[in-house]
Design a protein around this motif. Structure first.
Motif, PDB file in Angstrom:
ATOM      1  N   LEU A  66     -27.303 -16.359 -12.854  1.00 34.77           N
ATOM      2  CA  LEU A  66     -26.411 -17.122 -13.629  1.00 34.77           C
ATOM      3  C   LEU A  66     -24.825 -16.652 -12.914  1.00 34.77           C
ATOM      4  CD1 LEU A  66     -27.693 -16.511 -17.269  1.00 34.77           C
ATOM      5  CD2 LEU A  66     -26.925 -19.011 -16.470  1.00 34.77           C
ATOM      6  N   ALA A  67     -24.933 -15.865 -12.271  1.00 38.08           N
ATOM      7  CA  ALA A  67     -23.586 -15.758 -11.843  1.00 38.08           C
ATOM      8  C   ALA A  67     -23.398 -16.807 -10.642  1.00 38.08           C
ATOM      9  CB  ALA A  67     -23.935 -13.703 -10.958  1.00 38.08           C
ATOM     10  N   ASP A  68     -24.149 -17.166  -9.649  1.00 38.77           N
ATOM     11  CA  ASP A  68     -24.305 -18.382  -9.464  1.00 38.77           C
ATOM     12  C   ASP A  68     -23.470 -19.415  -9.948  1.00 38.77           C
ATOM     13  OD1 ASP A  68     -24.235 -16.715  -6.710  1.00 38.77           O
ATOM     14  OD2 ASP A  68     -26.047 -18.188  -5.821  1.00 38.77           O
ATOM     15  N   VAL A  69     -24.336 -19.324 -10.577  1.00 36.59           N
ATOM     16  CA  VAL A  69     -23.665 -21.002 -11.692  1.00 36.59           C
ATOM     17  C   VAL A  69     -22.506 -20.493 -12.404  1.00 36.59           C
ATOM     18  CG1 VAL A  69     -24.682 -21.832 -14.389  1.00 36.59           C
ATOM     19  CG2 VAL A  69     -26.002 -21.450 -12.678  1.00 36.59           C
ATOM     20  N   VAL A  70     -22.044 -19.496 -12.639  1.00 36.20           N
ATOM     21  CA  VAL A  70     -21.023 -19.279 -13.231  1.00 36.20           C
ATOM     22  C   VAL A  70     -19.627 -19.472 -12.324  1.00 36.20           C
ATOM     23  CG1 VAL A  70     -19.271 -17.437 -13.718  1.00 36.20           C
ATOM     24  CG2 VAL A  70     -21.134 -17.607 -15.060  1.00 36.20           C
TER      25      VAL A  70
ATOM     26  N   LEU B 214     -28.301 -21.865  -4.724  1.00 38.57           N
ATOM     27  CA  LEU B 214     -26.803 -22.680  -5.642  1.00 38.57           C
ATOM     28  C   LEU B 214     -25.845 -23.026  -4.102  1.00 38.57           C
ATOM     29  CD1 LEU B 214     -27.674 -22.925  -8.637  1.00 38.57           C
ATOM     30  CD2 LEU B 214     -29.231 -23.505  -7.247  1.00 38.57           C
ATOM     31  N   ARG B 215     -25.644 -24.374  -4.603  1.00 36.85           N
ATOM     32  CA  ARG B 215     -24.507 -24.060  -3.425  1.00 36.85           C
ATOM     33  C   ARG B 215     -23.725 -25.788  -4.388  1.00 36.85           C
ATOM     34  NH1 ARG B 215     -24.282 -25.439   2.254  1.00 36.85           N
ATOM     35  NH2 ARG B 215     -25.017 -27.047   1.906  1.00 36.85           N
ATOM     36  N   LEU B 216     -22.161 -25.055  -4.587  1.00 38.23           N
ATOM     37  CA  LEU B 216     -21.499 -26.692  -4.967  1.00 38.23           C
ATOM     38  C   LEU B 216     -21.225 -28.359  -4.294  1.00 38.23           C
ATOM     39  CD1 LEU B 216     -19.903 -27.989  -7.087  1.00 38.23           C
ATOM     40  CD2 LEU B 216     -17.881 -27.194  -6.143  1.00 38.23           C
TER      41      LEU B 216
ATOM     42  N   ARG C  17     -16.689 -21.920 -12.399  1.00 36.64           N
ATOM     43  CA  ARG C  17     -15.537 -22.164 -12.096  1.00 36.64           C
ATOM     44  C   ARG C  17     -14.726 -22.355 -11.287  1.00 36.64           C
ATOM     45  NH1 ARG C  17     -13.624 -18.386 -14.942  1.00 36.64           N
ATOM     46  NH2 ARG C  17     -12.147 -17.658 -13.665  1.00 36.64           N
ATOM     47  N   GLN C  18     -15.691 -23.213 -10.492  1.00 36.54           N
ATOM     48  CA  GLN C  18     -15.059 -23.920  -9.228  1.00 36.54           C
ATOM     49  C   GLN C  18     -14.532 -24.999  -9.661  1.00 36.54           C
ATOM     50  OE1 GLN C  18     -13.589 -22.760  -5.850  1.00 36.54           O
ATOM     51  NE2 GLN C  18     -12.623 -24.548  -5.956  1.00 36.54           N
ATOM     52  N   MET C  19     -15.917 -26.193 -10.186  1.00 29.68           N
ATOM     53  CA  MET C  19     -15.354 -26.916 -10.393  1.00 29.68           C
ATOM     54  C   MET C  19     -14.715 -27.240 -11.286  1.00 29.68           C
ATOM     55  SD  MET C  19     -19.662 -28.099 -10.800  1.00 29.68           S
ATOM     56  CE  MET C  19     -19.163 -29.916 -10.850  1.00 29.68           C
ATOM     57  N   ILE C  20     -14.295 -26.438 -12.390  1.00 30.45           N
ATOM     58  CA  ILE C  20     -12.930 -26.022 -13.342  1.00 30.45           C
ATOM     59  C   ILE C  20     -12.465 -26.488 -12.818  1.00 30.45           C
ATOM     60  CG2 ILE C  20     -12.136 -25.245 -15.509  1.00 30.45           C
ATOM     61  CD1 ILE C  20     -15.369 -24.969 -16.054  1.00 30.45           C
TER      62      ILE C  20
ATOM     63  N   GLY D 158     -26.704 -31.099 -11.912  1.00 34.41           N
ATOM     64  CA  GLY D 158     -26.906 -30.697 -11.613  1.00 34.41           C
ATOM     65  C   GLY D 158     -27.381 -31.620 -10.061  1.00 34.41           C
ATOM     66  N   ALA D 159     -26.691 -33.086 -10.886  1.00 31.20           N
ATOM     67  CA  ALA D 159     -26.199 -33.542  -9.877  1.00 31.20           C
ATOM     68  C   ALA D 159     -25.009 -33.091  -8.510  1.00 31.20           C
ATOM     69  CB  ALA D 159     -25.702 -35.091  -9.450  1.00 31.20           C
ATOM     70  N   ALA D 160     -23.957 -32.068  -8.752  1.00 31.61           N
ATOM     71  CA  ALA D 160     -23.729 -31.827  -7.793  1.00 31.61           C
ATOM     72  C   ALA D 160     -23.746 -30.185  -7.240  1.00 31.61           C
ATOM     73  CB  ALA D 160     -22.435 -30.931  -8.812  1.00 31.61           C
ATOM     74  N   VAL D 161     -24.848 -29.596  -6.681  1.00 34.02           N
ATOM     75  CA  VAL D 161     -24.668 -28.356  -6.404  1.00 34.02           C
ATOM     76  C   VAL D 161     -27.091 -29.067  -6.015  1.00 34.02           C
ATOM     77  CG1 VAL D 161     -24.273 -27.501  -8.002  1.00 34.02           C
ATOM     78  CG2 VAL D 161     -27.354 -27.540  -8.250  1.00 34.02           C
ATOM     79  N   SER D 162     -27.142 -27.785  -4.606  1.00 36.22           N
ATOM     80  CA  SER D 162     -27.787 -28.700  -3.742  1.00 36.22           C
ATOM     81  C   SER D 162     -28.749 -26.907  -4.554  1.00 36.22           C
ATOM     82  CB  SER D 162     -27.779 -28.525  -2.627  1.00 36.22           C
ATOM     83  OG  SER D 162     -26.763 -27.135  -2.082  1.00 36.22           O
ATOM     84  N   GLY D 163     -30.279 -26.897  -3.402  1.00 36.49           N
ATOM     85  CA  GLY D 163     -30.383 -24.617  -3.964  1.00 36.49           C
ATOM     86  C   GLY D 163     -32.294 -25.587  -4.834  1.00 36.49           C
ATOM     87  N   PHE D 164     -31.910 -26.513  -5.814  1.00 38.01           N
ATOM     88  CA  PHE D 164     -33.382 -26.456  -6.683  1.00 38.01           C
ATOM     89  C   PHE D 164     -34.448 -27.609  -5.473  1.00 38.01           C
ATOM     90  CE2 PHE D 164     -29.598 -26.022 -10.074  1.00 38.01           C
ATOM     91  CZ  PHE D 164     -30.733 -25.101 -10.662  1.00 38.01           C
ATOM     92  N   ALA D 165     -35.736 -27.176  -6.573  1.00 35.30           N
ATOM     93  CA  ALA D 165     -36.647 -28.056  -5.651  1.00 35.30           C
ATOM     94  C   ALA D 165     -36.389 -28.984  -6.367  1.00 35.30           C
ATOM     95  CB  ALA D 165     -38.329 -27.586  -5.781  1.00 35.30           C
ATOM     96  N   ALA D 166     -35.854 -29.915  -5.885  1.00 33.17           N
ATOM     97  CA  ALA D 166     -35.670 -31.329  -6.705  1.00 33.17           C
ATOM     98  C   ALA D 166     -35.271 -31.989  -6.171  1.00 33.17           C
ATOM     99  CB  ALA D 166     -34.128 -30.977  -7.852  1.00 33.17           C
ATOM    100  N   ALA D 167     -35.389 -33.503  -7.650  1.00 32.22           N
ATOM    101  CA  ALA D 167     -35.569 -34.796  -7.142  1.00 32.22           C
ATOM    102  C   ALA D 167     -34.981 -35.906  -7.201  1.00 32.22           C
ATOM    103  CB  ALA D 167     -37.086 -35.433  -6.883  1.00 32.22           C
ATOM    104  N   ALA D 168     -34.291 -36.406  -6.651  1.00 24.20           N
ATOM    105  CA  ALA D 168     -33.316 -37.552  -7.632  1.00 24.20           C
ATOM    106  C   ALA D 168     -34.617 -38.643  -8.404  1.00 24.20           C
ATOM    107  CB  ALA D 168     -32.146 -38.324  -6.166  1.00 24.20           C
TER     108      ALA D 168
END
Length: 382
Positions: free
Chosen positions: A180-184, A128-130, A188-191, A77-87
């Motif tokens: 989920l394709a973007d999540v995967v 989503l983007r890392l 995979r990039q993080m790993i 959650g703290a690694a990506v942008s793209g969600f309608a989210a807040a810290a």
């Protein structure tokens, strides 16, 4: 061929209780009373202490205690942008569990409210983007501080999918499969980055799989117009895709029924999904919660394939009462009726502090319980 880390007999799930000095510093940082540089020095010291603590007990693999996270789901959650989210802040995170009772079910009332991604069920406003590899940042510091191998923990695609408001996101993602394709791809990039930095043990946190045996959770999926079994199959495929092709890396996957301030979120035995789950997940280590009757019997372990290790989460992180090596050995013997002893290992049932609130135990309780993991593993597997 089994790798050395595949066969560890004593394991730790991930999070440790946050020390008082860090908690005070984080609150001051959130409120603008402490600068970032000063806060990071205190945080770095807390991580070093967490690593020395684990190594001092004799654990053969350690984590950074997830000290830098407000919640274990911040790994994504703290690694990506793209969600309608807040810290969020330490105080706001602590407030989420207000009013709950220890060792009782707790259904979070704010799941749909605005707040951090994954911790709450948020829509996407763009793909989503890392933005920052949280795992890599944590691993690089921990590796410099540790003598033992360092394990990293990453929330898996099943939970991320469950905490995605797909019905409000169709302008960005046509369906949850596209999401989920973007999540995967991102995971995979993080790993890949953390493996390139030298990490050889990655644990996927997948607490949401127990939703598929929990009636209230199943009802919530159906109310949203979802087919729970289709969700399960989609998640199994995504989890397999996340770790495919990383040769020489040990992958674990941790399943529990919720762990927040000594409360739980789901109940139900593994039986209904065990055969499909244990055979579809390619992870070498299955870390399973087994500290309470809510988990059921060990009989589903008969479905664990040869070559995998089941890490029995027999030691509760929710209560201060200390189990005994003798009682744990008897339970391991019981599990060995369904899975050979060489395919078994031992750990706590979950982390000690899945978020900053932590479970209702002391640091002394935590130390005794982790010491018990090490001592019992040495006694059973010699």
């Amino acid at each position: 061929m089994a790798r050395e880390l595949d066969l560890l007999r004593a394991d730790v799930v991930g999070s440790l209780l946050r020390p008082a000095a860090w908690r005070e510093a984080r609150a001051a940082f959130d409120e603008g009373r402490l600068g970032e540089e000063a806060f990071r020095r205190i945080e770095d010291d807390a991580v070093r202490d967490a690593i020395r603590f684990q190594e001092g007990l004799g654990l053969e693999v350690v984590t950074d205690g997830e000290i830098r996270r407000l919640n274990f789901q911040d790994s994504f959650g703290a690694a990506v942008s793209g969600f309608a989210a807040a810290a969020t802040t330490l105080r706001a995170t602590e407030a989420r569990t207000a009013g709950g009772s220890a060792m009782a079910r707790f259904d979070m009332p704010d799941l749909h409210q605005h707040g951090p991604a994954v911790t709450r069920r948020r829509p996407a406003v763009q793909r989503l983007r890392l933005e920052r590899n949280v795992l890599l940042e944590e691993y690089q510091f921990a590796r410099r501080s540790a003598k033992k191998p360092v394990k990293v923990t990453l929330i898996g695609p099943d939970r991320i999918g469950q905490r995605f408001a797909h019905e409000e996101s169709r302008a960005v993602y046509a369906d949850i499969d596209a999401f989920l394709a973007d999540v995967v791809a991102i995971e995979r990039q993080m790993i890949a980055d953390v493996v390139a930095a030298g990490c050889r043990y990655v644990q996927i946190d997948a607490p949401g799989y127990t939703a598929y045996v929990d009636e209230p959770s199943l009802a919530a999926m159906r109310k949203r117009g979802e087919d729970p079994m289709r969700n399960l199959e989609r998640s199994l495929a995504a989890d397999a895709a996340v770790i495919a092709g990383f040769d020489g890396v040990t992958f674990g996957i941790h399943l529990c029924r919720g762990n927040q301030h000594s409360m739980w979120h789901r109940e139900g035995h593994y039986d209904a999904i065990a055969e499909r789950l244990f055979n579809a997940l390619p992870h070498q280590r299955l870390l399973l919660e087994y500290d309470s009757p809510r988990a059921g019997s060990f009989e589903p372990l008969r479905h664990v394939p040869k070559g995998k290790v089941c890490v029995l989460g027999l030691i509760s992180t929710k209560v201060p009462e200390l189990e005994t090596s003798e009682a744990l050995a008897r339970r391991i013997d019981e599990a060995a009726r369904y899975l050979p002893l060489e395919q078994l290992a031992l750990s706590p049932q979950c982390g000690f502090a899945s978020d900053v609130a932590g479970n209702r135990i002391t640091e002394d309780d935590q130390e005794r319980k982790l010491d018990l993991v090490v001592r019992t593993a040495r006694m059973v597997w010699r």
